[in-house]
Design a protein around this motif. Sequence first.
Motif, PDB file in Angstrom:
ATOM      1  N   VAL B  46      43.628 119.542  32.892  1.00 37.13           N
ATOM      2  CA  VAL B  46      44.595 118.805  32.343  1.00 37.13           C
ATOM      3  C   VAL B  46      43.651 118.911  30.924  1.00 37.13           C
ATOM      4  CG1 VAL B  46      45.763 116.766  31.105  1.00 37.13           C
ATOM      5  CG2 VAL B  46      45.673 117.352  33.633  1.00 37.13           C
ATOM      6  N   ILE B 112      55.596 121.613  19.179  1.00 36.62           N
ATOM      7  CA  ILE B 112      54.355 121.606  20.234  1.00 36.62           C
ATOM      8  C   ILE B 112      53.593 120.200  20.358  1.00 36.62           C
ATOM      9  CG2 ILE B 112      52.174 122.859  20.317  1.00 36.62           C
ATOM     10  CD1 ILE B 112      53.222 124.948  18.322  1.00 36.62           C
ATOM     11  N   PRO B 113      53.346 119.863  21.530  1.00 35.94           N
ATOM     12  CA  PRO B 113      53.281 120.618  22.749  1.00 35.94           C
ATOM     13  C   PRO B 113      54.894 120.989  23.467  1.00 35.94           C
ATOM     14  CG  PRO B 113      52.635 118.469  23.191  1.00 35.94           C
ATOM     15  CD  PRO B 113      52.934 118.565  21.607  1.00 35.94           C
ATOM     16  N   HIS B 114      54.810 121.993  24.155  1.00 38.59           N
ATOM     17  CA  HIS B 114      56.015 122.008  25.181  1.00 38.59           C
ATOM     18  C   HIS B 114      56.136 121.043  25.990  1.00 38.59           C
ATOM     19  CE1 HIS B 114      57.885 124.857  28.376  1.00 38.59           C
ATOM     20  NE2 HIS B 114      58.917 124.271  27.750  1.00 38.59           N
ATOM     21  N   MET B 115      56.971 120.108  25.897  1.00 39.62           N
ATOM     22  CA  MET B 115      56.891 119.047  26.972  1.00 39.62           C
ATOM     23  C   MET B 115      58.199 118.841  27.429  1.00 39.62           C
ATOM     24  SD  MET B 115      55.746 115.055  26.039  1.00 39.62           S
ATOM     25  CE  MET B 115      54.217 115.676  25.131  1.00 39.62           C
ATOM     26  N   TRP B 117      61.284 119.556  30.836  1.00 45.16           N
ATOM     27  CA  TRP B 117      61.767 120.398  31.858  1.00 45.16           C
ATOM     28  C   TRP B 117      62.384 121.662  31.464  1.00 45.16           C
ATOM     29  CZ3 TRP B 117      61.364 118.375  37.090  1.00 45.16           C
ATOM     30  CH2 TRP B 117      60.895 117.085  37.224  1.00 45.16           C
ATOM     31  N   TYR B 138      58.359 120.936  35.418  1.00 43.30           N
ATOM     32  CA  TYR B 138      57.845 119.944  34.333  1.00 43.30           C
ATOM     33  C   TYR B 138      56.808 120.498  33.760  1.00 43.30           C
ATOM     34  CZ  TYR B 138      56.369 115.995  31.456  1.00 43.30           C
ATOM     35  OH  TYR B 138      55.892 115.181  30.374  1.00 43.30           O
ATOM     36  N   VAL B 140      53.808 120.555  30.444  1.00 48.20           N
ATOM     37  CA  VAL B 140      53.147 119.935  29.296  1.00 48.20           C
ATOM     38  C   VAL B 140      52.007 120.734  28.767  1.00 48.20           C
ATOM     39  CG1 VAL B 140      52.017 117.623  28.391  1.00 48.20           C
ATOM     40  CG2 VAL B 140      53.779 117.832  30.276  1.00 48.20           C
TER      41      VAL B 140
END
Lengths: 251, 196
Positions: B46, B112-115, B117, B138, B140
Amino acid sequence: MLSKRIIPCLDVKDGRTVKGVNFVDLKDAGDPVELAWQYAQQGADELVFLDITATHERRKTMIEMVKSVARQLNIPFTIGGGITEIADAEALLNAGADKISINSAAVKNPQLIADLAKVFGRQFVVVAVDTKLVNGKNMVHLNGGRLITELETEQWIKQAEDLGAGEILLTSMDHDGTKQGFDCNLLQTISQMINIPVIASGGAGSIEHFTEVFTTTGVDAALAASVFHFGEIPIPVLKNELKKHNIPVRL
Amino acid sequence: MIGIVNYGAGNIFSLTSALSRLGITYGMINSEDEFDQYSHIIIPGVGHAGAAMDKLNKSGLVDKIRSLTKPVLGICVGMQLLTDHSEEGDATLTSIIPLQTKLFDKELGIKIPHMGWNNVEIKNNSLFEGVENQTQFYFVHSYFIEYNPIFGIATADYGQEYSAAIQKDNFYGVQFHPEKSGAAGERLLLNFSNLK
């Protein structure tokens, strides 16, 4: 296609879930771990836990709760409340929280946003903003709407984005607890102004309010508490209705 | 038994909790010889890809990982570490899979971020066995791995089509978080644990 997210919010005090109506008059709505699990089963996309415990033992109690939730839950969750330094955030991350939400600590020390984003990545940092209309201006408030700041909401949110916020949780204190619908005008303004996801909060009372916020604004998610906790709006019913309006949802 | 590469990048409590719920046994890998105790390897991750690669380099485990022939799964930044290079921190990565990790382009009108589902277009692959095409997982992340027809085993669409999952030989990577992706994510972890 990226789905619009439905996020139940659970207020937690001393390890138990409570919900304030206009942030006063708290009611006990159950065990957070059990509630969280039930919400995941119902199709909630994400959960937010707001820790409103004021006592000294707060941090320890919260970490234990976060661990219990993470053990059971297979969807993401955010923890807010009382996070003032990197160490608080790190303990929550290690206990299984996906994101942390900061509010007054960020207002008092905006650098905290940048520091958290640098250490954990901006996707970890949600900046929660409580806003209220005062003399025609949207002003940032603290302490559940009781304390006005000198910050204008639009400017503060822009600053938070620039500092490294990964997401904005925007609660309209004028709408919160009223069940009269979200503040769609402000939410649309904010959503257009920034390039990070926005969570709408405050005012959800009916399914139509969710449809309205997703069709008239660019928000990415909608958060609510009591309408979910007391079963007034079952999440599967809500999502099916949103789908009928061509709003992308996860079913 | 799954070995999790413990190089200090991110939240593995959620991952180990998911494995526990599935009844999959696991342990932590801190040194080269510990790889031998496990049949399957997960590289979690992460945060910042460049910082994660620094930590992986400092762990001294990179050469060993490159030489593995048992199934390896990189998750999120762990997946990106399998590629050649990331624009995040202009970082040289493990080069196990010859792909590039790039920053999403906000000029495409995306946040952005692509967060959240997103649907995943799945190619026939045993990692996704029993998972319906277009199931949502999901995500992130702010950086993505370019789509490649040779190594891509699943794609997602966010401004453009990109790699949601990749594979080269025994090395697999998923950009989403299976440990946070409900029943479908749990199925994927189970499938991985059953890969030969």
